[in-house]
Enzyme design. Structure first.
Site, mmCIF file in Angstrom:
data_model
loop_
_atom_site.group_PDB
_atom_site.id
_atom_site.type_symbol
_atom_site.label_atom_id
_atom_site.label_comp_id
_atom_site.label_asym_id
_atom_site.label_seq_id
_atom_site.Cartn_x
_atom_site.Cartn_y
_atom_site.Cartn_z
ATOM 1 N N HIS A 138 0.702 -1.218 0.046
ATOM 2 C CA HIS A 138 0.124 0.037 -0.090
ATOM 3 C C HIS A 138 0.550 1.656 -0.061
ATOM 4 O O HIS A 138 0.521 2.569 0.409
ATOM 5 C CB HIS A 138 -0.696 0.099 1.211
ATOM 6 C CG HIS A 138 -2.077 -0.894 1.227
ATOM 7 N ND1 HIS A 138 -2.412 -2.193 1.451
ATOM 8 C CD2 HIS A 138 -3.527 -0.454 0.996
ATOM 9 C CE1 HIS A 138 -3.506 -2.805 0.791
ATOM 10 N NE2 HIS A 138 -3.757 -1.776 0.665
ATOM 11 N N GLY A 187 -0.858 -2.653 -5.949
ATOM 12 C CA GLY A 187 -1.796 -3.816 -5.577
ATOM 13 C C GLY A 187 -3.601 -2.847 -4.834
ATOM 14 O O GLY A 187 -4.487 -3.502 -5.907
ATOM 15 N N HIS A 188 -3.013 -1.458 -4.083
ATOM 16 C CA HIS A 188 -4.538 -1.197 -3.996
ATOM 17 C C HIS A 188 -4.960 0.718 -5.578
ATOM 18 O O HIS A 188 -3.576 1.367 -4.574
ATOM 19 C CB HIS A 188 -5.008 -0.706 -3.306
ATOM 20 C CG HIS A 188 -5.569 -0.513 -2.237
ATOM 21 N ND1 HIS A 188 -6.706 0.781 -3.023
ATOM 22 C CD2 HIS A 188 -7.168 -0.578 -1.618
ATOM 23 C CE1 HIS A 188 -7.855 0.739 -2.390
ATOM 24 N NE2 HIS A 188 -8.200 -0.325 -1.452
ATOM 25 N N HIS A 262 -12.542 -6.854 -5.392
ATOM 26 C CA HIS A 262 -11.901 -5.851 -4.010
ATOM 27 C C HIS A 262 -12.716 -4.718 -4.676
ATOM 28 O O HIS A 262 -11.950 -4.041 -5.776
ATOM 29 C CB HIS A 262 -10.870 -5.369 -4.329
ATOM 30 C CG HIS A 262 -10.503 -4.829 -2.425
ATOM 31 N ND1 HIS A 262 -11.324 -3.637 -2.319
ATOM 32 C CD2 HIS A 262 -10.398 -5.149 -0.763
ATOM 33 C CE1 HIS A 262 -10.694 -2.781 -1.186
ATOM 34 N NE2 HIS A 262 -10.184 -4.176 -0.276
ATOM 35 N N GLU A 314 -13.829 -8.876 -0.125
ATOM 36 C CA GLU A 314 -14.654 -7.428 0.459
ATOM 37 C C GLU A 314 -15.073 -6.969 -1.087
ATOM 38 O O GLU A 314 -14.332 -6.148 -1.773
ATOM 39 C CB GLU A 314 -13.840 -6.109 0.471
ATOM 40 C CG GLU A 314 -13.262 -6.797 2.033
ATOM 41 C CD GLU A 314 -12.236 -5.842 3.225
ATOM 42 O OE1 GLU A 314 -11.408 -5.356 1.911
ATOM 43 O OE2 GLU A 314 -12.247 -5.700 3.962
ATOM 44 N N GLU A 330 -19.476 -2.376 0.617
ATOM 45 C CA GLU A 330 -18.348 -0.973 2.250
ATOM 46 C C GLU A 330 -18.558 0.418 1.775
ATOM 47 O O GLU A 330 -19.347 0.267 0.149
ATOM 48 C CB GLU A 330 -17.596 -1.783 1.427
ATOM 49 C CG GLU A 330 -16.358 -1.207 2.940
ATOM 50 C CD GLU A 330 -14.056 -1.448 2.296
ATOM 51 O OE1 GLU A 330 -14.504 -2.370 2.173
ATOM 52 O OE2 GLU A 330 -13.418 -0.541 2.300
ATOM 53 N N CYS A 332 -17.430 2.243 1.617
ATOM 54 C CA CYS A 332 -16.062 2.848 0.824
ATOM 55 C C CYS A 332 -15.503 3.154 -0.396
ATOM 56 O O CYS A 332 -15.598 3.322 -1.982
ATOM 57 C CB CYS A 332 -14.324 2.442 1.192
ATOM 58 S SG CYS A 332 -14.024 3.342 3.041
ATOM 59 N N CYS A 410 -10.695 2.700 7.588
ATOM 60 C CA CYS A 410 -11.035 3.345 5.793
ATOM 61 C C CYS A 410 -12.238 3.656 5.982
ATOM 62 O O CYS A 410 -12.273 5.362 5.499
ATOM 63 C CB CYS A 410 -10.802 2.659 4.590
ATOM 64 S SG CYS A 410 -11.736 1.115 4.830
ATOM 65 N N CYS A 411 -12.917 3.371 6.400
ATOM 66 C CA CYS A 411 -14.322 4.444 6.204
ATOM 67 C C CYS A 411 -14.893 5.964 6.932
ATOM 68 O O CYS A 411 -15.515 6.622 5.957
ATOM 69 C CB CYS A 411 -15.404 2.991 6.116
ATOM 70 S SG CYS A 411 -15.758 1.821 5.182
#
Lengths: 644, 644
Positions: A138, A187-188, A262, A314, A330, A332, A410-411
Site C-alpha cells: 500500500h 496492489g490497491h 475488491h 470484500e 462497504e 468506501c 478506512c471508512c
C-alpha cells in the site's frame, strides 16, 4: 474546474446537508482527530499520528522508541482526515483546526525522507523494503491519499506546504517507476486518480504521465505479483498472488469487461481511468470505463448504491448475485462509486451517472455513519437479522449496529471527506453549460463566469421543489443552466415566476434553459416524487417476489422498532396505498416516514407447516435506509415480499 | 435387535429401493472400489488401498516405497465401502465381491501393529505421533468407521476376521485412554457410536465403558485441544483450537442446548449419545439428546432434511439461518441425522423421528448421488444458480452439477452404506411391538418371533397404498404391529381385507393393531398423499413469502430444463391447482411430476425498475428434489414466491 474547487465557490446553506456539514465540523472531524491521536476510550487504537511522530523522530535522530502500530496503510487515515478538514475549512473557517492541521503537516514534512519518500510503515518498521511489495504494502495507495489531501488543502486554504511535500513524493515515485524503470503496479489503486488531481492542480505533465503509466501497465504482465512474491522473503498478509481478479490485473484494463475483485480497489481504479480518459481523449479507455460502469450498475449494484456482494475479498462476485443480509456493501466502495460516477459525467453528459451517484450518496454512504456522527458501518447490509447478523460465521462482517472505530479505519474518514465536499458534486461547469446535478441548498458564486450568484433553495430530499434565485451583478445574468431531471421524476414541472417556462429536454436527461435571469426571477423545478415501489430484475434470486420502497432519491426500509419487532412477517400489498408522513423534525434528526398497506403473517411455532400462515392487513412503517440502526439492535429489511 | 441385523431378515423387493440396492451393488460399490484403487480416469486420486498396502509392507519389512497420499482420514473411505459391501452381500450374495472384501480385510490385518493399533496415515507417515493430535488427526474417527465395518461384515457374512482386528484396535484404545489414563476426546466424533455397536455385537462391557468415557469427558476440559496444540510441534491443517463450538466441546455434552459446529461431527456425536442413553438409561443424556434434536429439527434443518447452513466450518450457524443457495447441507450430515433419528426412536417412540429420517433420506441423501450412481454431491443446496453456484467466492462449495469423486471423499461411500442398509431403518422390533417405520417393499422373516413372514407391498413414495400380507407358519401369526402414520397423512384409511379395521391411534403417531393374521389376510394402509404446499416459519429470512411443494415424503423442486430455462421468474399461485402426473417410468428413472398453477414474470432488462414486471399465468413443472441436477447445468429452486 471539476476538481473540488467548487467547495470554495458554493456555500452550503441546505437544511439536510448543512446538518451533515456541521456534524462533520463539530463531531466527526474532532472525533476522528481524537481517534487518530488515540484519545477515545474503548475504541480500537489508531496510532496514526504517533506513527508519524516516530518516523519523524527516526529521521531526525536515527532511531525512535516504540513500534509502528496498525495496518500497513495506516497513514492513509491521516490523509483522509486532512482532506476532510480541508473541505470543512473551505466552508467554515476555523483557525484552531487549521493550526492543528498545519502542525500535522509539519510533522508529515519531518517524516519525509530527503529523497521525497514518505511512508511511516516503511520508515519505522521496514526501512530496507521500500517498493518490494507493491501487491500488499500500500505505499502507492498511501501516497495517493496524501496527494489528494495535499491538493485539497492547497485549494481550500491556499497553503502549499503539504503540496510541496507530496510533489516531492510524486517526483520520487516518478524517478523510481519511470526514470529507473521499476516494474509493477499498485496492489490497491488510488495513486492514479490522485496523480490526475495533482496534475490538474500543478499543471505538471509528468504527474499525468505517471498516472497513465500505472493505468497502462496494469495487467499487461498479469503475473507481476507472482514474480514479486517469488523474489520476496516477506509478506504483509500472505495474500494470494494468483488471485488476479482481486487486484483487477487479470488482463490490461482496456480489455476488462466485468467489475471484479475488491470493490474499493476496482472503483478507485476506474475513477483514475475515467479521469485519464477525459484528459487524454483516449476512446479505448473511455469505452472500457463505460463497459465497467454498465456492468456495475446493471448487474452488480444494490438498490442503495452499495457494491461488493461478498465478504470474501470484500469483492464483487458475479452478475445478479446481490444477497441482502450477507452483502459486503462497504461504505468506501459506495464512495468510490460516487468518484467514478463523477468522472464519468465528464466523459459523457448523462443524468444516469448523477442518478447513481445520488443513490449511493443518500443511501449507502449516509448509512455508513450514525446520525450523530460518532459510529460507523464498514458494511451496509440491506437486511439485519439480530441473532444472525454479526454472529453467524457467514455474517461476522455484517454488524447490526455501528461500532465506534475500526482497526481498519478506512471508512470513517472517507465519509468525512465526502460529506464535507458534497458541494463539489452538486454542480459541474463545462464550457457553455452549468450543470445543476445534486439539489443542495446554497449559493454558488460564479461571478467571474456568469456575472452573478445563483442560490438554490430546497427541502430536498424530502420536498420535491427546487428553487433557483439569481443575484446578477448587473441587470441580468446569462446562465446556460442544465438541470438534471432524475429518471424517477416522470412529470416534472419547471416554472419561471410561477408560469411554465419553455426549456429543452435533452436526451441526456437534463432540462436546458439558456437565458438571462434578473434578480426578481424565481425558477422552480417541481419534481414528481411519489412513493414508488422498486422491483429487481428477477435474475436476482434474493429479491424475487419482493419490492422495495423509494421516494425521490431515498430508499426506505422497515425496522423492527417501528413494526412490532418483527419485519420478517411483513409483506407489501400489491397496489396498496402508500402515504408519506409530515416532516417529523424530532424523529431521527428529521425524516418523513412512509406508511404502506401490507400484511402481517402470524408466526408459526413450527419450522415447517402445511398451512399458509394466517395474515391480516396492517400498516407498515418505513424510514429512510440511511437512518437505520440508530435505535439499537433490531431487525431491518429493505426488500419485502409483495402480495396481491 | 436394531443393529443392522434386519438387513439379513428383510429381503427388499421394492421397486424404488430395489433400484437403489441394485445400483449400489452393480454401479456404486464397483465404482467406488475402482476409485479406492485409483482406477478411474479423470477423478480425484484416492490412494486408499495403496495406503494400506504401504502400511502392510512397512510393518512386514520395516520400510515401504512411496508416500501416504490423501486426507488424514483416508482409511475411513475403505471402512465405509466395506460396510456398504457387507450390507449388499447380506441382500445379494456375491462370492467374487466377498472374496475381494476378504482380501482387503487380510491386507488391513497385515497393516495392524502388534499392539492392535491401525491407521495407515500414522503407520506410513507419522509413526511417532500416534495419539498426539486428537483434535485434527482423526485416528479415533477412522477406528470408529472400521469398527462399524467390522460389525456389519460379521453380522452380514458371519465372518469375524475384521471384527477380531477391530477388537484389537478397540482394546488398544481402551488401554491407552482408560488403563493408561490418556487425556482427551476425539476431534471428529464417530468412535462413540461405533463402540456402542461393537459392544452390542460382542457383549463386551468395556466397549460400552469406552464409548461412555469419550462422551463423558467431552467438553469437561473444554481447553483440551488448546493444551494439546501447546504440546504439539505438528498440525494437520493448523485448525483453530479455540473454536470449541466447531468440535462440540464448549461444555460437557449434557449441558449443550444448541446444535453447533461441524454438522457431521455434531450428529455423529449425538447418535453415540442417544445410543449410550438407551443402553444406560441415563436420563440426563436422554434429555440432552432431545433438546439437541428439537433444536435441529425446529430451527436448523432444511426442508430436505439437510443440515449445516454454512460452508465455513461445514457447520450449523444460528437458529433460523437457512440460506438456500449457499447452504452447506452435506450429504454425510443428512446421513448422520438419520443415524441420530434412528437412535432417538429407541429412546422415545414417536413418529416424528421417522418423519424426519424419511425427510432426510428421500430428499437430501438421495440427491447426494446422481441417479446413475456415478457422481456425487457433497453439498446439497436448495437453489442452484448457474453463473453463481460453484463460481462466486461465496458459492464455490455449492456446485450445480455433481463431480465424479472428491479429494475428501467422505460422502460417496457413506451414501453407499446407507442405501444398502436402508432395510434396517424400515422396521424396528421392540419387546411386544413390531414397528413399521419406512414403507419399503419386501419380506420380513421374523419366524422366530412371530411364527411367520410379513410382506410389504407398495409403490411408495409415489403411491399412497401400503399393503401387508402374512405368511404364518401355522394357521395364523400374532403380530403386534405399529404402523407409522406420517404427520402429513391427515386422513389415513386402514382396512383389513377391504373393510375398515379397528386400531388404536397412539399419541406417538403409530396405528397399532395387535391381532392374529392368517395367510389370506390383506392389511392395507391408504395414506392421504395430496400435493401439499409447505411454508417456513417466517423467522427464516430466506423463505419469507415463499412456499415449497411436497407430496408424501418427497420435496419437489423446479428446474430450468422443465421451465423454459428460468425458474427465478416463477411464482406459485396461492390456492392454485396442483396436479400430479402419471408415473413416468422413462423420466429420471421413474418419477411423478407435479404441475402447479403459477405465474411467470417477464424479465426486465433493467436491474431496478419502478414497474412491477408483467406476469402471466403459467404451469410450473416440478420434479422430486432428489432427482435434480441429472440433466446438465440449469437453474433449480425449491422455495418459490407465492402470490394470490
Amino acid at each position: 474546474m471539476g476538481d473540488l474547487k467548487l467547495v470554495k465557490k458554493f456555500e452550503v446553506t441546505d437544511g439536510f446537508w448543512g446538518r451533515y456539514e456541521k456534524l462533520v465540523k463539530d463531531v466527526v472531524l474532532p472525533y476522528q482527530e481524537n481517534a487518530l491521536n488515540d484519545r477515545i476510550e474503548g475504541a480500537e487504537k489508531s496510532h496514526c499520528i504517533e506513527n508519524f511522530r516516530m518516523a519523524a523522530e527516526k529521521l531526525r535522530t536515527g532511531q525512535c522508541d516504540g513500534e509502528f502500530y496498525g495496518m500497513v496503510f495506516q497513514d492513509s487515515d491521516v490523509a483522509k482526515w486532512l482532506e476532510g478538514a480541508a473541505y470543512s475549512l473551505a466552508q467554515n473557517p476555523d483557525p484552531e483546526l487549521e493550526k492543528r492541521c498545519d502542525e500535522i503537516i509539519e510533522l508529515i514534512g519531518i517524516a519525509q525522507h530527503e529523497d521525497g519518500y514518505l511512508n511511516t510503515y516503511f520508515t519505522v518498521k521496514e526501512p530496507y523494503k521500500r517498493w518490494t511489495n507493491l501487491h500488499e504494502a500500500h505505499e502507492l495507495y498511501c501516497a495517493g491519499h496524501m496527494i489528494e489531501a495535499a491538493v485539497a488543502y492547497a485549494e481550500c486554504t491556499g497553503k502549499s506546504r503539504l503540496l510541496e511535500i507530496m510533489c516531492g513524493m510524486a517526483d520520487h515515485i516518478y524517478r523510481h517507476f519511470i526514470e529507473e524503470g521499476a516494474e509493477g503496479y499498485p496492489g490497491h489503486p488510488e495513486i492514479e486518480l490522485a496523480l490526475m488531481r495533482l496534475f490538474r492542480c500543478t499543471k505538471e505533465e509528468k504527474y499525468k504521465e505517471l498516472a497513465l503509466h500505472f493505468i497502462n501497465v496494469r495487467g499487461v504482465d498479469s503475473e507481476y505479483y507472482k514474480k514479486e512474491k517469488g523474489r520476496n522473503s516477506w509478506s504483509v498478509w500472505g495474500s494470494n498472488a494468483d488471485d488476479k481478479e482481486y487486484n483487477q490485473c487479470m488482463e490490461p484494463v482496456r480489455m476488462q469487461k466485468k467489475a471484479v475483485g475488491h470493490a474499493v480497489r476496482a472503483v478507485y481504479l476506474y475513477t483514475g481511468m475515467a479521469d485519464a480518459a477525459m484528459e487524454t481523449g483516449d476512446t479505448t479507455l473511455t469505452d472500457a470505463c463505460k463497459t465497467l460502469w454498465n456492468n456495475i450498475t446493471q448487474s452488480r449494484m444494490y438498490v442503495t448504491g452499495a457494491i461488493g456482494s461478498a465478504y470474501e475479498g470484500e469483492a464483487f462476485t458475479k452478475d445478479y448475485h446481490l444477497p441482502n443480509d450477507t452483502a459486503y456493501a462497504e461504505t468506501c466502495a459506495a464512495i468510490g462509486l460516487i468518484f467514478f460516477a463523477n468522472k464519468m459525467l465528464y466523459l459523457e453528459r448523462d443524468r444516469k451517472y448523477v442518478d447513481e451517484m445520488e443513490r449511493a450518496l443518500y443511501n449507502c454512504v449516509l448509512a455508513g455513519m450514525q446520525l450523530d456522527g460518532t459510529r460507523f458501518f464498514y458494511v451496509n447490509p440491506l437486511e439485519a437479522l439480530p441473532g444472525i447478523s454479526g454472529e453467524a460465521q457467514t455474517h461476522k462482517h455484517a454488524l447490526p449496529v455501528r461500532p465506534k472505530w475500526f482497526a481498519c479505519a478506512c471508512c470513517p474518514p472517507n465519509v468525512a471527506r465526502l460529506l464535507s465536499s458534497v458541494a463539489e458534486y452538486a454542480w459541474h461547469l463545462l464550457p457553455g453549460k452549468l450543470f445543476s446535478n445534486l439539489f443542495i441548498g446554497g449559493t454558488l458564486d460564479l461571478g467571474d463566469v456568469f456575472g452573478g450568484k445563483i442560490t438554490l433553495e430546497t427541502a430536498y430530499p424530502y420536498d420535491n421543489k427546487i428553487t433557483y434565485r439569481f443575484a446578477p451583478e448587473g441587470e441580468t445574468m446569462s446562465v446556460p443552466l442544465a438541470i438534471r431531471i432524475p429518471a424517477w421524476s416522470v412529470d416534472t414541472v419547471i416554472c419561471l415566476n410561477g408560469k411554465p417556462v419553455s426549456y429543452e429536454m435533452e436526451e441526456s436527461g437534463y432540462a436546458f434553459l439558456n437565458r438571462d435571469f434578473s434578480a426578481s426571477d424565481v425558477l422552480t423545478v417541481e419534481l414528481s416524487m411519489p412513493v414508488r415501489k422498486v422491483y429487481t430484475c428477477n435474475k436476482v434470486s434474493a429479491n424475487t417476489g419482493k419490492a422495495a420502497i423509494q421516494r425521490g432519491p431515498l430508499i426506505y426500509c422497515a425496522e423492527g422498532v417501528d413494526n412490532a419487532d418483527d419485519v420478517l412477517s411483513l409483506s407489501l400489498k400489491k397496489d396498496g396505498a402508500v402515504t408519506v408522513s409530515e416532516f417529523l423534525p424530532d424523529k431521527l434528526f428529521g425524516i418523513q416516514e412512509i406508511y404502506a398497506e401490507g400484511y402481517r403473517e402470524t408466526v408459526n411455532d413450527a419450522l415447517y407447516s402445511y398451512e399458509a400462515p394466517a395474515e391480516e392487513e396492517c400498516r407498515i412503517t418505513l424510514i429512510p435506509y440511511y437512518a437505520w440502526g440508530n435505535r439499537g439492535l433490531n431487525q431491518m429489511r429493505v426488500w419485502m415480499p409483495e402480495k396481491k
